[in-house]
Design a protein around this motif. Structure first.
Motif, mmCIF file in Angstrom:
data_model
loop_
_atom_site.group_PDB
_atom_site.id
_atom_site.type_symbol
_atom_site.label_atom_id
_atom_site.label_comp_id
_atom_site.label_asym_id
_atom_site.label_seq_id
_atom_site.Cartn_x
_atom_site.Cartn_y
_atom_site.Cartn_z
ATOM 1 N N GLU A 159 0.834 -1.210 0.000
ATOM 2 C CA GLU A 159 0.000 0.000 0.000
ATOM 3 C C GLU A 159 0.865 1.255 0.000
ATOM 4 O OE1 GLU A 159 -4.050 -1.108 2.414
ATOM 5 O OE2 GLU A 159 -2.142 -1.188 3.520
ATOM 6 N N ARG A 160 1.935 1.241 0.775
ATOM 7 C CA ARG A 160 2.850 2.384 0.842
ATOM 8 C C ARG A 160 3.463 2.652 -0.521
ATOM 9 N NH1 ARG A 160 2.571 6.406 1.969
ATOM 10 N NH2 ARG A 160 1.493 5.692 3.796
ATOM 11 N N LYS A 161 3.881 1.573 -1.235
ATOM 12 C CA LYS A 161 4.470 1.733 -2.575
ATOM 13 C C LYS A 161 3.454 2.341 -3.538
ATOM 14 C CE LYS A 161 7.984 -1.837 -2.270
ATOM 15 N NZ LYS A 161 8.456 -3.145 -2.725
ATOM 16 N N ILE A 162 2.219 1.867 -3.460
ATOM 17 C CA ILE A 162 1.162 2.408 -4.318
ATOM 18 C C ILE A 162 0.935 3.885 -3.990
ATOM 19 C CG2 ILE A 162 -1.318 2.324 -4.827
ATOM 20 C CD1 ILE A 162 -1.070 -0.795 -4.453
ATOM 21 N N CYS A 163 0.837 4.211 -2.726
ATOM 22 C CA CYS A 163 0.624 5.601 -2.311
ATOM 23 C C CYS A 163 1.773 6.494 -2.759
ATOM 24 C CB CYS A 163 0.448 5.694 -0.798
ATOM 25 S SG CYS A 163 -1.094 4.994 -0.191
ATOM 26 N N ASN A 164 2.993 6.042 -2.563
ATOM 27 C CA ASN A 164 4.162 6.832 -2.963
ATOM 28 C C ASN A 164 4.175 7.089 -4.464
ATOM 29 O OD1 ASN A 164 5.035 7.006 -0.328
ATOM 30 N ND2 ASN A 164 6.565 5.398 -0.527
ATOM 31 N N GLU A 165 3.797 6.092 -5.230
ATOM 32 C CA GLU A 165 3.781 6.264 -6.687
ATOM 33 C C GLU A 165 2.670 7.214 -7.112
ATOM 34 O OE1 GLU A 165 5.553 6.195 -10.162
ATOM 35 O OE2 GLU A 165 6.325 5.092 -8.436
ATOM 36 N N VAL A 166 1.530 7.138 -6.451
ATOM 37 C CA VAL A 166 0.444 8.083 -6.761
ATOM 38 C C VAL A 166 0.887 9.509 -6.432
ATOM 39 C CG1 VAL A 166 -1.882 8.830 -6.084
ATOM 40 C CG2 VAL A 166 -1.453 6.434 -6.642
ATOM 41 N N ILE A 167 1.583 9.695 -5.334
ATOM 42 C CA ILE A 167 2.108 11.025 -5.000
ATOM 43 C C ILE A 167 3.033 11.508 -6.111
ATOM 44 C CG2 ILE A 167 3.638 12.298 -3.431
ATOM 45 C CD1 ILE A 167 2.416 10.507 -1.151
ATOM 46 N N GLU A 168 3.907 10.622 -6.590
ATOM 47 C CA GLU A 168 4.816 10.993 -7.690
ATOM 48 C C GLU A 168 4.028 11.373 -8.941
ATOM 49 O OE1 GLU A 168 8.091 11.638 -7.638
ATOM 50 O OE2 GLU A 168 7.766 11.344 -5.494
ATOM 51 N N MET A 169 2.997 10.606 -9.252
ATOM 52 C CA MET A 169 2.190 10.885 -10.439
ATOM 53 C C MET A 169 1.425 12.201 -10.295
ATOM 54 S SD MET A 169 0.888 7.001 -11.260
ATOM 55 C CE MET A 169 0.098 7.321 -12.838
ATOM 56 N N LEU A 170 1.000 12.521 -9.076
ATOM 57 C CA LEU A 170 0.268 13.768 -8.839
ATOM 58 C C LEU A 170 1.155 15.002 -9.029
ATOM 59 C CD1 LEU A 170 -1.897 12.841 -5.717
ATOM 60 C CD2 LEU A 170 -2.738 13.411 -8.018
ATOM 61 N N ARG A 171 2.449 14.808 -9.029
ATOM 62 C CA ARG A 171 3.355 15.939 -9.260
ATOM 63 C C ARG A 171 3.221 16.474 -10.687
ATOM 64 N NH1 ARG A 171 6.484 16.053 -4.770
ATOM 65 N NH2 ARG A 171 6.946 14.074 -3.773
ATOM 66 N N ASN A 197 -2.718 19.789 -8.700
ATOM 67 C CA ASN A 197 -3.074 18.411 -9.046
ATOM 68 C C ASN A 197 -3.717 17.644 -7.899
ATOM 69 O OD1 ASN A 197 -2.123 18.801 -11.620
ATOM 70 N ND2 ASN A 197 -0.078 18.093 -11.131
ATOM 71 N N GLY A 198 -3.816 18.255 -6.747
ATOM 72 C CA GLY A 198 -4.495 17.629 -5.614
ATOM 73 C C GLY A 198 -6.002 17.746 -5.782
ATOM 74 N N THR A 199 -6.721 17.424 -4.741
ATOM 75 C CA THR A 199 -8.183 17.498 -4.813
ATOM 76 C C THR A 199 -8.703 18.617 -3.911
ATOM 77 O OG1 THR A 199 -8.603 16.003 -2.953
ATOM 78 C CG2 THR A 199 -8.302 14.985 -5.123
ATOM 79 N N PRO A 200 -9.818 19.245 -4.290
ATOM 80 C CA PRO A 200 -10.437 20.234 -3.398
ATOM 81 C C PRO A 200 -10.825 19.609 -2.053
ATOM 82 C CG PRO A 200 -11.434 20.327 -5.578
ATOM 83 C CD PRO A 200 -10.523 19.127 -5.556
ATOM 84 N N ARG A 201 -11.064 18.322 -2.069
ATOM 85 C CA ARG A 201 -11.442 17.598 -0.851
ATOM 86 C C ARG A 201 -10.369 17.748 0.231
ATOM 87 N NH1 ARG A 201 -12.006 12.379 -2.890
ATOM 88 N NH2 ARG A 201 -9.757 12.226 -2.714
ATOM 89 N N PHE A 202 -9.076 17.712 -0.156
ATOM 90 C CA PHE A 202 -8.010 17.842 0.839
ATOM 91 C C PHE A 202 -8.065 19.211 1.508
ATOM 92 C CE2 PHE A 202 -3.727 19.112 2.177
ATOM 93 C CZ PHE A 202 -3.530 18.155 3.154
ATOM 94 N N LYS A 203 -8.219 20.258 0.723
ATOM 95 C CA LYS A 203 -8.318 21.602 1.300
ATOM 96 C C LYS A 203 -9.478 21.648 2.292
ATOM 97 C CE LYS A 203 -9.083 26.459 0.262
ATOM 98 N NZ LYS A 203 -9.292 27.476 -0.765
#
Length: 184
Positions: free
Chosen positions: A6-18, A108-114
């Protein structure tokens, strides 16, 4: 608790969101980048949005657990700690994870986070401001909402310009802001 996969998936999604917004991310692209099958992804998450939610929630949970914040609010109200002591743990966590915060609050983030970030601040500041009996309810609400907006925008600025602001700058700014807004 997050597993290694799960951590690897999350880290890669963070990279893609850049480089691209969350709504454009595809499970197939993510799986290919990680060298896993789509079924492996779906074993851990139901969608890309599920991963982004997980990252957002984990960030906010780690920023400062709510129980500790409530305990510290009580200490703050009793004069046992200062605004600086109250603010420092959250600000230090944001600093240590500024790269992730920048992605989550960036274009590239979501309004939901804000909204989640501001709701968390609002819950804490509700307690801090609503206990000031020397002010009207309207004054307390206006001060609280101003503090929420200032905190969001200052943290967002910090995330986008990490070398221009230090932890001490942020702690001092928010401490002074809260102290001054209490006397407005």
């Amino acid at each position: 608790m997050t597993t290694t996969a799960e951590r690897k998936i999350c880290n890669e999604v963070i990279e893609m969101l850049r480089t691209q917004p969350a709504y454009k991310l595809k499970v197939s692209s993510l799986a290919k980048r990680l060298g896993i099958g789509r079924s492996t992804f779906y074993f851990y998450f139901s969608s890309i949005d599920d991963v982004v939610r997980h990252i957002e929630d984990e960030f906010l949970q780690n920023m400062a657990d709510e129980y500790s914040q409530i305990v510290n609010i009580k200490k703050l109200q009793n004069g046992d700690i200062t605004y600086e002591d109250f603010l420092r743990p959250s600000i230090e966590y944001i600093f240590e994870n500024l790269d992730v915060f920048a992605v989550l609050c960036g274009d590239n983030g979501t309004p939901r986070f804000k909204n989640k970030f501001m709701d968390r601040i609002r819950r804490v500041l509700n307690i801090v401001y609503m206990k000031d009996s020397s002010k009207s309810e309207a004054e307390n609400i206006l001060n609280r909402e101003a503090a929420i907006g200032v905190e969001w925008h200052m943290n967002q600025y910090w995330a986008l310009h990490p070398d221009s602001v230090t932890i001490e700058d942020m702690v001092n700014f928010f401490t002074a802001f809260l102290n001054n807004s209490r006397i407005i």
